[in-house]
Design an enzyme around this catalytic site. Structure first.
Site, mmCIF file in Angstrom:
data_model
loop_
_atom_site.group_PDB
_atom_site.id
_atom_site.type_symbol
_atom_site.label_atom_id
_atom_site.label_comp_id
_atom_site.label_asym_id
_atom_site.label_seq_id
_atom_site.Cartn_x
_atom_site.Cartn_y
_atom_site.Cartn_z
ATOM 1 C CB THR A 156 113.851 81.230 35.620
ATOM 2 O OG1 THR A 156 114.826 80.419 34.947
ATOM 3 C CG2 THR A 156 112.551 81.200 34.841
ATOM 4 C CB THR A 193 119.547 74.300 26.115
ATOM 5 O OG1 THR A 193 119.630 74.172 27.522
ATOM 6 C CG2 THR A 193 120.092 75.622 25.697
ATOM 7 C CG ASN A 403 117.981 73.662 41.652
ATOM 8 O OD1 ASN A 403 117.063 73.784 40.841
ATOM 9 N ND2 ASN A 403 119.227 74.000 41.348
ATOM 10 C CB THR A 408 108.427 77.196 48.579
ATOM 11 O OG1 THR A 408 109.780 76.847 48.900
ATOM 12 C CG2 THR A 408 107.576 75.945 48.471
#
Length: 408
Positions: A156, A193, A403, A408
């Site tokens: 990600t 994790t 973050n 969005t």
């Protein structure tokens, strides 16, 4: 333990494992990075797994806990870009739909495919997109050469792939172990994790694998922190398909395999901390001389997770008071009057505390030490044999930027 690194190896290095990955646009923001991956074992594999302890766990975690009870599995489907967390019963049904489609395409039995997700929390999984990815991968894109593509697809906010592979010589032959993981933010686990996977072509009982995995995680992922947030999706899965024909039976062989699994998990934990969102430093904290290992773990993790100390490292400020304050509030049994503290890196080392008192040290050298990427903090309380190591990173402006608009 004798093992060697397989250069360029990864999750499909062990015999009998293939993988594939495609881009289907799971997240609305178009990146063209692969976002659906499948890992497949050509033969039935024993499995072990650990999951988040977050009460708000994601739908795939709920599903996978049930699948784990069988002790056997054949494949894992993973998507990035959407966590399928806080999505209610629909989320569980969507995860089950992905599982069933993969099982049908692979021609395997029910409850033989794990499903994992990572990404934005609270948004409905675009299940048709994920299914499209699964159909594109199975069977035409499943290949031994595609392990690194899978490691890329599960990322990600990670900036680098996290993958490795090793060969291990056991009493009855040679086995291979491969690994891949993702993790950069929302890292403060209490089990494993983010998402991490280990494969091996050894033949090993699932109960033994589960024990090995739990022990390894306690010294690796459970000692890793980036930002103090425990994810809803944390999952680690270990698959052993026996394709090498080498069975792990003797206590010596079990110890060797357990040792390598621990080594791999520690390596991955270091890589995750080093690649923390916006990080410019890896911080390794070594704590010694505590009454128990539990005390040492509390101290090491408190220091690695201290927001104030993380900020000081970013600013190249040897503010050792923040280190000792974290040790003091950690909940460990510490004696401040016996504490020593050293900060070091490849540029040298400075002792900032001796026998509970601050020492005179060169601020110039300290700044040089803190300019290097890998920083080690050593604290010793001279009060017992307890010791532990934790892994963290600094806190930067970039972390807030990443973050601030993640959703969005």
């Amino acid at each position: 333990m004798e093992y060697k690194v397989i250069e360029g190896g990864g999750i499909t290095s062990p015999k009998g494992f293939t993988a594939g990955a495609v881009y289907v646009g799971v997240k609305s923001r178009k990146s063209q990075k692969p976002d659906v991956a499948v890992l497949y074992s050509e033969t039935e594999a024993s499995c072990a797994a650990v999951f988040t302890t977050n009460k708000f766990c994601a739908a795939p975690v709920i599903l996978d806990r049930e699948i784990l009870k069988n002790g056997k599995a054949r494949a894992i489907v993973i998507n990035s870009g959407n966590a399928n967390a806080a999505t209610g019963t629909q989320g569980i049904e969507d995860a089950r739909t992905v599982e069933r489609e993969a099982e049908k395409l692979l021609g395997v039995g029910e409850n033989e495919v794990f499903v994992c997700s990572t990404g934005v929390i609270g948004q409905k999984l675009p299940v048709e997109k994920v299914l499209d990815g699964v159909r594109q991968i199975i069977p035409v894109k499943l290949d031994k050469a595609n392990g690194s593509d899978a490691a890329y697809a599960i990322m990600t906010t990670d900036t680098v792939r996290k993958e490795s592979a090793y060969e291990l010589e056991l009493s009855s032959g040679t086995i291979r172990i491969g690994a891949m993981a993702k993790g950069s933010g929302m890292i403060h686990p209490n089990m494993a994790t983010t998402l991490a996977y280990v494969t091996t072509d050894a033949k090993c009982d699932s109960a033994d694998l589960q024990k090995m995995l739990h022990n390894a995680i306690d010294k690796s992922f459970n000692m890793c922190t980036v930002d103090g947030d425990t994810s809803t999706n944390d999952t680690m899965i270990l698959l052993a398909n026996g394709a090498s024909g080498v069975e792990v039976k003797t206590e010596e062989d079990k110890a060797a395999l357990a040792g390598l699994i621990e080594h791999i998990c520690i390596d991955m934990a270091r890589r995750i901390a080093s690649d923390g969102e916006g990080a410019t430093h890896l911080i390794v904290v070594e704590s010694y001389g505590l009454p128990t290992e539990h005390d040492a773990r509390l101290v090491a993790k408190a220091i690695a997770g201290s927001t104030l100390f993380k900020a000081a490292v970013f600013g190249r400020d040897a503010n050792w008071g923040r280190i000792m304050a974290a040790a003091g509030y950690s909940g460990a049994d510490v004696d401040p009057t016996k504490a020593d503290c050293i900060i070091k890196s490849s540029a040298g080392e400075v002792q900032v505390m001796k026998d509970g008192f601050g020492t005179d040290f060169s601020e110039e050298l300290a700044k040089a030490v803190l300019t290097e990427h890998d920083i080690t903090v050593i604290v010793d309380f001279h009060s017992g044999d307890g010791k532990a190591v934790a892994y963290g990173c600094d806190l930067t402006y970039e972390y807030v930027k990443i973050n601030g608009d993640y959703r969005t």
